[in-house]
Design a protein around this motif. Structure first.
Motif: not given
Ligand code: M6R
Length: 364
Positions: A284, A287, A290-291
């Motif tokens: 999580k 991710s 990455r955002e």
């Protein structure tokens, strides 16, 4: 006096292995935590139903780490209160509450008044204090002294580490005397806590790597520290340290909460220091990183991976030694302290005496 270091802060960062050793080892008997010498009554630990930690600044952040650890491991509710707020409330505490008051100096006025209020409410007060014979130590029912030695730099570093260690020791003893922890589990916990000391020695070897990051952060007006779980609790301290001595505005954010507003502030070149040491939320966290990376952030990833070369995730990777995620706060804290230290130094600021701040806050 600075022992060859350019600043007290750097000296104190490097003193952390000794500070931890001096704080932890006298409380280990037969491989278990033991507070007999400190005069802390096991019945108080055995009978508590909940815990409230009251403190200010960095000491309060150590309490937030302690809360995350104790609630996860022992399933005992822990409430952390900012002392200056707590002292003007009608607090929800009683004789079943153990109030843990945490203070390096033992003289912070809000923390002292919070202690007095807690006693009036009938709670027992256990303080975690560094300065021997200080007012908070004298007025508490029980004291667990941290043995960090004198901390001169205004920015707290080694005191924070030993406060966290004290929280961990207290948590382990509570777990043991309440029968939540088996003897084997308590011994394993202590073994892992002691392991933190060589791990920090290893982590300190990363100082030159961290220095390169500081040269980038020093140019930024704002920075973000993100993490999940224990990593988030540590982010709070990373942001405070950076603000306090480098005057870079910094915010700590629970990584999953970013998309509820704050991610709007992530644009090109905004430094994001991302902690990813918690296995259960690692995917999580990546991710979330990455955002922010997709929005142009300059990401400094701190994780236990040996290498991380994916340019879609990070610009710079700082590796900390592998450990159980319950204990990574100690080594990751060292990285965050070094980030703040080198950023302040790169800006040519007075690292040890930041503007507007005093070491001990004895007025409201
Ligand atoms: O002496 P204390 O631990 O009670 O001090 C509490 C805060 O004033 C202190 O931790 C402050 O936040 C530090 N300067 C932060 O580095």
């Amino acid at each position: 006096q600075k022992g060859g270091y350019p600043h007290f802060m750097l000296k104190e960062i490097y003193e952390q292995p000794d500070a931890l050793r001096n704080t932890i080892t006298p409380r280990i008997v037969n491989s278990l935590p033991d507070f007999t010498e400190d005069g802390i009554d096991d019945d108080v630990l055995r009978n508590l139903e909940n815990i409230t930690v009251v403190a200010c600044g960095t000491a309060m952040h150590a309490g937030i780490v302690g809360k995350a650890m104790i609630e996860k491991e022992l399933r005992i509710p822990v409430n952390v209160e900012i002392a200056s707020e707590f002292r003007y409330k009608e607090p929800l505490i009683n004789e079943k509450t153990l109030v843990i008051v945490t203070s390096q100096s033992g003289e912070t006025i809000d923390t002292l008044e919070a202690l007095r209020l807690a006693k009036r409410c009938g709670s027992k007060v256990l303080s975690i204090v560094n300065v021997k014979g200080s007012t908070i130590a004298r007025e508490s029912d029980y004291v667990l002294y941290t043995h960090a030695g004198p901390e001169i730099a205004v920015a707290s570093t080694k005191a924070y580490s030993v406060q966290m260690a004290a929280m961990y020791l207290i948590g382990c003893r509570i777990g043991y005397v309440k029968g939540i922890y088996s003897e084997d589990r308590a011994r394993e916990f202590i073994r892992q806590l002691l392991d933190v000391i060589p791990v920090i020695e290893e982590t300190l070897k990363q100082a030159d790597e961290v220095k390169t990051v500081a040269n980038y952060i020093k140019m930024a007006p704002d920075a973000f520290f993100i993490g999940r779980g224990l990593d988030y609790t540590l982010s709070l301290e990373g942001a405070l340290k950076l603000k306090e001595i480098s005057y870079v505005h910094a915010e700590a954010y629970a990584a999953g909460e970013l998309k509820h507003g704050t991610i709007a502030l992530i644009t090109d070149n905004v430094p994001v220091i991302a902690l990813a040491t918690q296995e259960s939320v690692y995917g999580k966290m990546i991710s979330n990183i990455r955002e922010v990376k997709a929005r142009g952030a300059y990401v400094i990833l701190v994780s236990m991976d040996e290498e991380y070369n994916d340019g879609d995730v990070c610009d710079k990777h700082i590796s900390i030694p592998k450990q159980d995620g319950l204990f990574t706060v100690f080594s990751a804290a060292v990285i965050l302290q070094l980030i703040a230290y080198y950023t302040s130094d790169a800006k040519g600021l007075d690292v040890d005496k930041p503007r507007n701040l005093a070491k001990s806050v004895t007025v409201e």
